[in-house]
Design an enzyme around this catalytic site. Structure first.
Site, PDB file in Angstrom:
ATOM      1  N   CYS A  69      -3.057  -1.413  -9.475  1.00 51.27           N
ATOM      2  CA  CYS A  69      -3.230  -0.047  -8.960  1.00 51.27           C
ATOM      3  C   CYS A  69      -4.273   0.702  -9.780  1.00 51.27           C
ATOM      4  CB  CYS A  69      -1.906   0.703  -8.982  1.00 51.27           C
ATOM      5  SG  CYS A  69      -2.059   2.407  -8.367  1.00 51.27           S
ATOM      6  N   GLY A  91      -5.157  -5.760   3.296  1.00 45.85           N
ATOM      7  CA  GLY A  91      -4.856  -4.380   2.935  1.00 45.85           C
ATOM      8  C   GLY A  91      -5.428  -3.415   3.948  1.00 45.85           C
ATOM      9  N   MET A 125       0.847  -1.202   0.000  1.00 46.52           N
ATOM     10  CA  MET A 125       0.000   0.000   0.000  1.00 46.52           C
ATOM     11  C   MET A 125       0.874   1.240   0.000  1.00 46.52           C
ATOM     12  SD  MET A 125      -3.067  -1.038   2.652  1.00 46.52           S
ATOM     13  CE  MET A 125      -1.998  -1.929   3.809  1.00 46.52           C
ATOM     14  N   ALA A 126       0.734   2.043  -1.034  1.00 48.48           N
ATOM     15  CA  ALA A 126       1.528   3.269  -1.155  1.00 48.48           C
ATOM     16  C   ALA A 126       1.238   4.182   0.029  1.00 48.48           C
ATOM     17  CB  ALA A 126       1.206   3.974  -2.467  1.00 48.48           C
ATOM     18  N   ASN A 151      -7.485 -11.377  -2.034  1.00 45.71           N
ATOM     19  CA  ASN A 151      -7.379 -10.027  -1.474  1.00 45.71           C
ATOM     20  C   ASN A 151      -8.719  -9.321  -1.614  1.00 45.71           C
ATOM     21  OD1 ASN A 151      -5.812  -6.952  -2.558  1.00 45.71           O
ATOM     22  ND2 ASN A 151      -6.216  -7.570  -0.476  1.00 45.71           N
ATOM     23  N   GLY A 152      -9.153  -8.681  -0.526  1.00 41.81           N
ATOM     24  CA  GLY A 152     -10.382  -7.891  -0.579  1.00 41.81           C
ATOM     25  C   GLY A 152     -11.328  -8.182   0.561  1.00 41.81           C
ATOM     26  N   GLN A 200       7.775  -4.580  -4.774  1.00 41.34           N
ATOM     27  CA  GLN A 200       6.837  -4.436  -5.885  1.00 41.34           C
ATOM     28  C   GLN A 200       7.237  -3.311  -6.838  1.00 41.34           C
ATOM     29  OE1 GLN A 200       2.730  -2.708  -5.663  1.00 41.34           O
ATOM     30  NE2 GLN A 200       2.076  -4.820  -6.065  1.00 41.34           N
TER      31      GLN A 200
END
Length: 318
Positions: free
Chosen positions: A100, A224, A17-18, A200-201, A70
């Site tokens: 992204c 996340g 996660m940025a 994921n989610g 990544q």
């Protein structure tokens, strides 16, 4: 769970996660038991041009192994060349971002835009696999939009090109993070490929992680937004797997101590000016659900030093 030649202690993975999964936060998640840590995404072009901002993004600590680095980009040659150039850094897995949704990334044909170009996906992954010896993984979405649901196709292409695993976020690019994640698409991918599939989610608890694994058959679970302000989720996941019970949630005092420790690590890593500003969003996540948190979140945006943060937390958590 195995990814290439790497065996993970458990299948629970911190999502890249940025602006979130920097070195201090990754170390906290590792302490709580994360099986794999994913770094913030790094531009292959920025590496090529030796952008000074990438230096801090490349920082890795031995205590956090195993780590997945990544990259994002759309030029197979640049990605493979830069991956080869940094392969000596102490990361264990190289991941390619094809999920992204951010407009400036998508407009450049990078991130989730790559899902619209299966041929390019094959070129990127195959050239990368040939360029480096470390395992290569791919993070994708359900599809670009509801008219182009192609996670299964892209996962098959990634496998054919030599990827060691694929992570699937159950939303399209157009959804961003809204609505519910479609876990069925993760199941479809799992049934279509032979490499490990990471779901994921919408996993925000140990029960949800277990439910995702049961419904989809996925090999790993990537967390996340469920870990934001909540590194303890990895402790809960491990305990639930071991005993079928969930440990008590941290007390407010434990949360405060974690916030202050996180802040000290941030300041040491990034300096006071940037470190305390980076902490503002983390603190807002940590205090979510506490009495008086809404008012506190407004005040936290004015904090400019560790001492101010400490005083503010004394007012919130008696």
């Amino acid at each position: 769970m195995e990814i290439g030649n790497l065996e993970l202690e458990n299948p629970y993975i911190l999502a890249p996660m940025a602006g979130v999964t920097d070195l201090p936060f990754r170390l906290l998640c590792k302490e709580q038991g994360a099986g794999l840590l994913c770094m913030e995404m790094i531009s292959a072009k920025a590496l090529q041009y030796k952008n000074k901002n990438t230096k801090v993004l490349l920082a890795i600590h031995p205590q956090e192994y195993p780590v997945s680095l990544q990259l994002f980009g759309s030029d197979p040659k640049i990605i493979s060349e830069q991956a080869k150039r940094i392969e000596d850094l102490p990361f264990q897995i190289l991941d390619i971002n094809m999920g992204c949704p951010v407009p400036k990334v998508v407009k450049n044909g990078e991130g989730s835009a790559l899902m619209k170009n299966p041929k390019l996906v094959f070129e990127i992954v195959s050239q990368l696999v040939k360029a480096i010896e470390k395992p290569v993984t791919v993070k994708i979405r359900k599809g670009f939009d509801d008219d182009h649901i192609n996670a299964v196709e892209i996962a098959k292409i990634a496998e054919e090109a030599g990827a060691s695993a694929v992570a699937v976020h159950g939303r399209t690019r157009e959804q961003y993070y809204s609505g519910e994640a479609d876990w069925d698409i993760i199941r479809q991918v799992k049934e279509a490929v032979h490499i490990p599939v990471i779901g994921n989610g919408d996993v925000t608890s140990a029960e949800k992680a277990a439910k995702m694994r049961k419904i989809t058959g996925c090999d790993g679970v990537m967390i996340g937004r469920g870990v934001q302000g909540n590194p303890w989720i990895f402790r809960e996941l491990a305990e639930y797997d071991r005993t079928g019970t969930i440990p008590p949630r941290p007390t407010q005092e434990e949360i405060r101590n974690m916030m202050l420790r996180h802040a000290r690590m941030q300041l040491e890593f990034k300096g006071e000016y940037l470190g305390i500003r980076e902490m503002r969003k983390h603190v807002a996540w940590y205090v979510k659900g506490m009495k008086g948190a809404a008012k506190f979140r407004a005040q936290i945006n004015q904090v400019e030093s560790y001492e101010e943060l400490e005083e503010l937390l004394k007012m919130l958590i008696k």
